[in-house]
Design an enzyme around this catalytic site. Structure first.
Site, PDB file in Angstrom:
ATOM      1  N   HIS A  79      -0.487  10.288   1.603  1.00 60.73           N
ATOM      2  CA  HIS A  79      -0.457   8.838   1.785  1.00 60.73           C
ATOM      3  C   HIS A  79       0.121   8.133   0.562  1.00 60.73           C
ATOM      4  CE1 HIS A  79      -3.993   9.275   4.860  1.00 60.73           C
ATOM      5  NE2 HIS A  79      -2.868   9.845   5.271  1.00 60.73           N
ATOM      6  N   HIS A 236       0.959   6.506  12.283  1.00 62.96           N
ATOM      7  CA  HIS A 236       0.410   7.244  11.150  1.00 62.96           C
ATOM      8  C   HIS A 236       1.102   8.596  10.988  1.00 62.96           C
ATOM      9  CE1 HIS A 236      -2.376   8.232   7.988  1.00 62.96           C
ATOM     10  NE2 HIS A 236      -2.421   9.455   8.497  1.00 62.96           N
ATOM     11  N   ASP A 240       2.719   9.950   7.610  1.00 62.14           N
ATOM     12  CA  ASP A 240       2.509  11.279   7.032  1.00 62.14           C
ATOM     13  C   ASP A 240       3.838  11.996   6.793  1.00 62.14           C
ATOM     14  OD1 ASP A 240      -0.234  11.237   6.774  1.00 62.14           O
ATOM     15  OD2 ASP A 240      -0.623  12.334   8.630  1.00 62.14           O
ATOM     16  N   HIS A 263       1.985  18.437   8.955  1.00 62.62           N
ATOM     17  CA  HIS A 263       2.320  18.758   7.570  1.00 62.62           C
ATOM     18  C   HIS A 263       2.965  20.141   7.429  1.00 62.62           C
ATOM     19  CE1 HIS A 263       0.309  15.186   6.257  1.00 62.62           C
ATOM     20  NE2 HIS A 263      -0.883  15.590   6.666  1.00 62.62           N
TER      21      HIS A 263
END
Length: 308
Positions: A79, A236, A240, A263
């Site tokens: 973040h 979001h 990310d 991720h």
């Protein structure tokens, strides 16, 4: 995109809760010299070891992105890195007195506010970037992400969850500082009540709560204030992704298309891309292409609020 590298005008600090430990974490962002990049400093350890933000220093993508070197790690960096990338901050020293970045409200907005309170300054050095020359893609278990040539940094992200409030959400986004601030930075991380209970029972995500995440049961959002955007979930994921992109060290000017990526897959794509010199060229803008840029910090009242 900024032509000059830039950093913060002055140091700025905040305090928050660690997502994993549930303990208080102190964070300080300091200006750094040109060509430094983003460096993490563990001020709580002897000799205050440094860890560069680099795709090759990602040691874990479980629950968050963790960077590490020589046995020293810092987790939940995505973040903050997203805010740095979204605002075009190239060089900064991130001092933290814990093995994780504070989760704040679960979005990048507190970090954006913090840095705007410090202000930005041009450093006079050109900001190099990767220009995509050919498509690169990775796929895994029905998930995929690719990057293709483009004149702008574009993201087309799709998520799918078996939940009545999410189902399939899709968002296209062109990275721009004002658009990032308005459309992406405020989107919070999200999770499901059943998963949070399991994590807490097993000593994980001890700092996770309705104060720093959107939490859903089987039917609805449990946060009293509801959602900040109807499609906050996919926003979001874009947040990310921009944070993970910050691990590359330089912007990648290309069109990214992602389906259910996270991720781990993001990092695999960046590593594959950088490892193939036929897929990119490193571009350095000439002096005539570089405008002078200095952004004034917030007024004193707002600056005090940012560091409170």
């Amino acid at each position: 995109m900024n032509r000059h590298q830039r950093t913060l005008m002055r140091p700025v600090s905040c305090t928050g809760i660690g997502l994993h430990s549930g303990r208080t974490v102190n964070l300080c962002l300091r200006p750094a010299e040109s060509d430094t990049g983003v460096m993490f400093k563990r001020s709580d350890l002897p000799a205050s070891p440094l860890i560069p933000a680099d795709v090759n220093h990602v040691v874990s993508t479980d629950l968050s992105t963790t960077v590490g070197m020589d046995g020293v790690t810092i987790s939940t960096v995505e973040h903050l890195l997203s805010a740095l990338s979204g605002l075009g901050v190239d060089n900064v020293l991130v001092e933290v007195d814990a093995p994780e970045i504070p989760i704040m409200d679960g979005s990048a907005a507190p970090f954006v506010f913090l840095m705007r309170g410090a202000g930005f300054t041009s450093q006079g050095r050109p900001r190099q970037y990767y220009r995509v020359k050919r498509e690169v893609e990775v796929s895994e278990n029905g998930k995929h992400i690719k990057v293709a040539p483009s004149k702008k940094l574009k993201v087309d992200f799709t998520i799918e969850f078996d939940h009545p409030l999410i189902h399939r959400q899709k968002m296209g986004f062109v990275l721009d500082e004002k658009a990032y601030d308005k459309d992406i930075s405020r989107a919070r991380t999200f999770g499901f009540l059943r998963d949070m209970r399991y994590l807490h029972e097993n000593g994980l995500a001890l700092g996770g709560s309705l104060d720093n995440a959107v939490v859903l049961d089987n039917y609805q959002v449990l946060n009293e204030d509801g959602l900040r955007f109807p499609d906050e979930f996919v926003r979001h994921k874009v947040l990310d992704f921009i944070g993970d992109l910050g691990m590359v060290g330089r912007p990648i000017v290309g069109a990214f298309t992602a389906h259910k990526s996270g991720h781990a897959l993001n990092n695999k794509l960046f590593r594959k891309f950088l490892a193939d010199p036929t897929a990119w060229e490193l571009v350095t803008p000439g002096p005539e292409d570089i405008p002078q840029y200095v952004e004034e910090p917030l007024p004193l009242f707002d600056r005090v609020a940012a560091t409170a």
